[in-house]
Design an enzyme around this catalytic site. Structure first.
Site, PDB file in Angstrom:
ATOM      1  N   ARG A   1     -11.422 -40.568  -5.431  1.00  0.00           N
ATOM      2  CA  ARG A   1     -11.953 -39.327  -4.838  1.00  0.00           C
ATOM      3  C   ARG A   1     -11.806 -39.519  -3.338  1.00  0.00           C
ATOM      4  O   ARG A   1     -12.427 -40.426  -2.764  1.00  0.00           O
ATOM      5  CB  ARG A   1     -13.411 -39.098  -5.224  1.00  0.00           C
ATOM      6  CG  ARG A   1     -14.052 -37.975  -4.447  1.00  0.00           C
ATOM      7  CD  ARG A   1     -15.388 -37.526  -5.010  1.00  0.00           C
ATOM      8  NE  ARG A   1     -15.223 -36.762  -6.232  1.00  0.00           N
ATOM      9  CZ  ARG A   1     -16.149 -35.978  -6.771  1.00  0.00           C
ATOM     10  NH1 ARG A   1     -17.325 -35.848  -6.196  1.00  0.00           N
ATOM     11  NH2 ARG A   1     -15.923 -35.305  -7.883  1.00  0.00           N
TER      12      ARG A   1
ATOM     13  N   ASP B   1     -18.019 -21.641  -7.397  1.00  0.00           N
ATOM     14  CA  ASP B   1     -18.236 -22.984  -6.846  1.00  0.00           C
ATOM     15  C   ASP B   1     -18.891 -22.797  -5.482  1.00  0.00           C
ATOM     16  O   ASP B   1     -18.950 -21.668  -4.956  1.00  0.00           O
ATOM     17  CB  ASP B   1     -16.881 -23.720  -6.728  1.00  0.00           C
ATOM     18  CG  ASP B   1     -17.029 -25.154  -6.227  1.00  0.00           C
ATOM     19  OD1 ASP B   1     -18.145 -25.725  -6.315  1.00  0.00           O
ATOM     20  OD2 ASP B   1     -16.027 -25.712  -5.726  1.00  0.00           O
TER      21      ASP B   1
ATOM     22  N   CYS C   1     -18.693 -25.628 -11.593  1.00  0.00           N
ATOM     23  CA  CYS C   1     -18.367 -27.054 -11.768  1.00  0.00           C
ATOM     24  C   CYS C   1     -19.558 -27.944 -11.465  1.00  0.00           C
ATOM     25  O   CYS C   1     -19.588 -29.092 -11.881  1.00  0.00           O
ATOM     26  CB  CYS C   1     -17.176 -27.412 -10.897  1.00  0.00           C
ATOM     27  SG  CYS C   1     -17.489 -27.154  -9.140  1.00  0.00           S
TER      28      CYS C   1
ATOM     29  N   GLN D   1     -11.413 -31.554 -13.346  1.00  0.00           N
ATOM     30  CA  GLN D   1     -12.346 -30.443 -13.507  1.00  0.00           C
ATOM     31  C   GLN D   1     -11.642 -29.278 -14.208  1.00  0.00           C
ATOM     32  O   GLN D   1     -12.184 -28.681 -15.144  1.00  0.00           O
ATOM     33  CB  GLN D   1     -12.869 -30.006 -12.130  1.00  0.00           C
ATOM     34  CG  GLN D   1     -13.860 -28.882 -12.168  1.00  0.00           C
ATOM     35  CD  GLN D   1     -15.211 -29.312 -12.742  1.00  0.00           C
ATOM     36  OE1 GLN D   1     -15.794 -30.272 -12.282  1.00  0.00           O
ATOM     37  NE2 GLN D   1     -15.690 -28.605 -13.739  1.00  0.00           N
TER      38      GLN D   1
ATOM     39  N   ARG E   1     -16.075 -32.643 -19.263  1.00  0.00           N
ATOM     40  CA  ARG E   1     -15.383 -33.545 -18.326  1.00  0.00           C
ATOM     41  C   ARG E   1     -15.078 -34.879 -19.018  1.00  0.00           C
ATOM     42  O   ARG E   1     -14.007 -35.452 -18.851  1.00  0.00           O
ATOM     43  CB  ARG E   1     -16.266 -33.820 -17.093  1.00  0.00           C
ATOM     44  CG  ARG E   1     -16.431 -32.652 -16.132  1.00  0.00           C
ATOM     45  CD  ARG E   1     -15.183 -32.362 -15.334  1.00  0.00           C
ATOM     46  NE  ARG E   1     -14.719 -33.508 -14.551  1.00  0.00           N
ATOM     47  CZ  ARG E   1     -15.203 -33.859 -13.345  1.00  0.00           C
ATOM     48  NH1 ARG E   1     -16.149 -33.132 -12.781  1.00  0.00           N
ATOM     49  NH2 ARG E   1     -14.702 -34.890 -12.697  1.00  0.00           N
TER      50      ARG E   1
ATOM     51  N   HIS F   1      -8.790 -30.549  -7.796  1.00  0.00           N
ATOM     52  CA  HIS F   1      -9.735 -31.222  -8.686  1.00  0.00           C
ATOM     53  C   HIS F   1      -9.222 -31.029 -10.121  1.00  0.00           C
ATOM     54  O   HIS F   1      -9.815 -30.302 -10.929  1.00  0.00           O
ATOM     55  CB  HIS F   1     -11.134 -30.603  -8.509  1.00  0.00           C
ATOM     56  CG  HIS F   1     -12.258 -31.464  -8.989  1.00  0.00           C
ATOM     57  ND1 HIS F   1     -12.080 -32.713  -9.554  1.00  0.00           N
ATOM     58  CD2 HIS F   1     -13.605 -31.254  -9.005  1.00  0.00           C
ATOM     59  CE1 HIS F   1     -13.259 -33.229  -9.872  1.00  0.00           C
ATOM     60  NE2 HIS F   1     -14.196 -32.361  -9.551  1.00  0.00           N
TER      61      HIS F   1
HETATM   62  N1  NVA Z   1     -15.599 -27.697  -3.994  1.00  0.00           N
HETATM   63  C1  NVA Z   1     -16.604 -28.733  -4.169  1.00  0.00           C
HETATM   64  C2  NVA Z   1     -16.531 -29.297  -5.549  1.00  0.00           C
HETATM   65  C3  NVA Z   1     -17.534 -30.369  -5.860  1.00  0.00           C
HETATM   66  C4  NVA Z   1     -17.408 -30.910  -7.248  1.00  0.00           C
HETATM   67  C5  NVA Z   1     -16.404 -29.809  -3.124  1.00  0.00           C
HETATM   68  O1  NVA Z   1     -15.264 -30.194  -2.862  1.00  0.00           O
HETATM   69  O2  NVA Z   1     -17.395 -30.253  -2.554  1.00  0.00           O
HETATM   70  N1   CP Z   2     -18.053 -31.362 -10.636  1.00  0.00           N
HETATM   71  C1   CP Z   2     -18.001 -32.581 -10.094  1.00  0.00           C
HETATM   72  O1   CP Z   2     -16.929 -33.155  -9.860  1.00  0.00           O
HETATM   73  O2   CP Z   2     -19.214 -33.161  -9.849  1.00  0.00           O
HETATM   74  P1   CP Z   2     -19.481 -34.469  -9.001  1.00  0.00           P
HETATM   75  O3   CP Z   2     -19.130 -34.156  -7.575  1.00  0.00           O
HETATM   76  O4   CP Z   2     -20.944 -34.756  -9.189  1.00  0.00           O
HETATM   77  O5   CP Z   2     -18.622 -35.592  -9.524  1.00  0.00           O
END
Ligand code: NVA
Ligand code: CP
Length: 294
Positions: A102, A208, A245, A132, A273, A129
């Site tokens: 990540r 989101d 998500c 997801q 997931r 992502h």
């Molecule tokens: N769009 C959000 C998704 C988190 C799972 C982010 O990148 O923070």
């Molecule tokens: N939806 C998702 O990826 O959640 P986290 O950021 O908690 O991993």
């Protein structure tokens, strides 16, 4: 040809994504259908941003398949600072069978990929992502038919982009509604609009957060008309499902009543997931077995 990483949805063919969905569904309905196919396999995980779902779903999912996950805190290993990513990947490729990343910058994923001899899985970047998105479509297809009208509302962010990508490869019907200036970078074949009337008749409403991790500020007033609330939900099909998500900011992109209401499938979505990622890990690490199955 099957792609040997899961950095993004798009290089994967419709057939491969369908195989992943099929495997994920089997793992969900018959948890013991496969004999611990990742026994003896070790996967590293580096999370440069906070995470709960990604972290837990990968770790639990891998354990259930017989494998072992190692958390590598980016601070502890000095990700991108203590040594070049090329050296880090050269070494990790000798210890691990795959790596989940990540990252703050998608370009770091590509740099790691370039120097890796093990599969890399994108556990979220600023651009996409894909894990997801696979779980999202698994959820949509559990609840609705393939011709469902899917409507994503809000920021054209990483989650939105991967949803667009998977709907485009699988020829699913997606409309994206964003404020002006927040449209997704690559619309593919999604319908892009700025008007909330496009929610009418939706079978799936998806949103989101308005401010993703790493963004410093957002103009909430610009996004306010794009909130999923009871009156927006009333314009969709009476049996429409609501997706997010997670984590959510209640009172911004979605109201508490909709998020916790009877049409919300957010926990089913989060659960999926795990199965989607189990399928991805088997595909990437057990190639010959995968070829026998699909
Ligand atoms: N769009 C959000 C998704 C988190 C799972 C982010 O990148 O923070
Ligand atoms: N939806 C998702 O990826 O959640 P986290 O950021 O908690 O991993």
């Amino acid at each position: 040809m099957t792609i040997d990483n899961f950095i993004d949805i798009l290089p994967h063919s419709a057939a491969d994504l369908e195989s992943l969905l099929d495997c994920a569904n089997r793992l969900k309905s018959e948890p013991n259908a496969f004999e611990r196919p990742l026994s003896g396999y070790t996967v590293g995980m580096i999370l440069q941003k906070p995470s709960m779902r990604t972290r837990v779903s990968f770790e639990v999912g891998l354990n259930r398949l017989g494998g072992h996950l190692i958390q590598l805190s980016p601070t502890d290993i000095g990700f991108g600072t203590r040594e070049p990513l090329s050296d880090m990947m050269g070494v990790l490729s000798r210890y691990c069978n795959a790596l989940i990343l990540r990252v703050k910058h998608h370009t770091d994923l590509l740099a790691c990929l370039q120097h890796s001899s093990i599969p890399i899985i994108n556990g979220l970047s600023d651009e996409s992502h894909p894990c997801q998105a696979l779980a999202d479509i698994m959820t949509v297809l559990e609840c609705k038919s393939r011709d469902a009208k899917i409507v994503y509302i809000g920021d054209g962010n990483n989650v939105c982009q991967s949803l667009i990508d998977i709907c485009s490869v699988l020829s699913l019907n997606l409309t994206v509604i964003t404020p002006e200036g927040h449209a997704p970078k690559h619309p593919r074949n999604a319908t892009i609009t700025h008007t909330m009337t496009a929610c009418a008749g939706a079978d799936v409403l998806y949103t989101d957060v308005w401010m993703s991790m790493g963004q410093e500020s957002v103009d909430v007033a610009v996004f306010q008309p794009y909130q999923i609330n009871d009156s927006v939900l009333a314009t969709a099909q009476p049996d429409a499902i609501v997706m997010h998500c997670l984590p959510a900011v209640r009172g911004e992109e979605i109201t508490d009543s909709v998020l916790t209401g009877s049409q919300s499938v957010v926990f089913q979505q989060a659960e999926n997931r795990m199965y989607a990622q189990q399928a991805i890990m088997i595909m990437l690490m057990r190639r010959s077995l995968w070829k026998q199955w699909y």
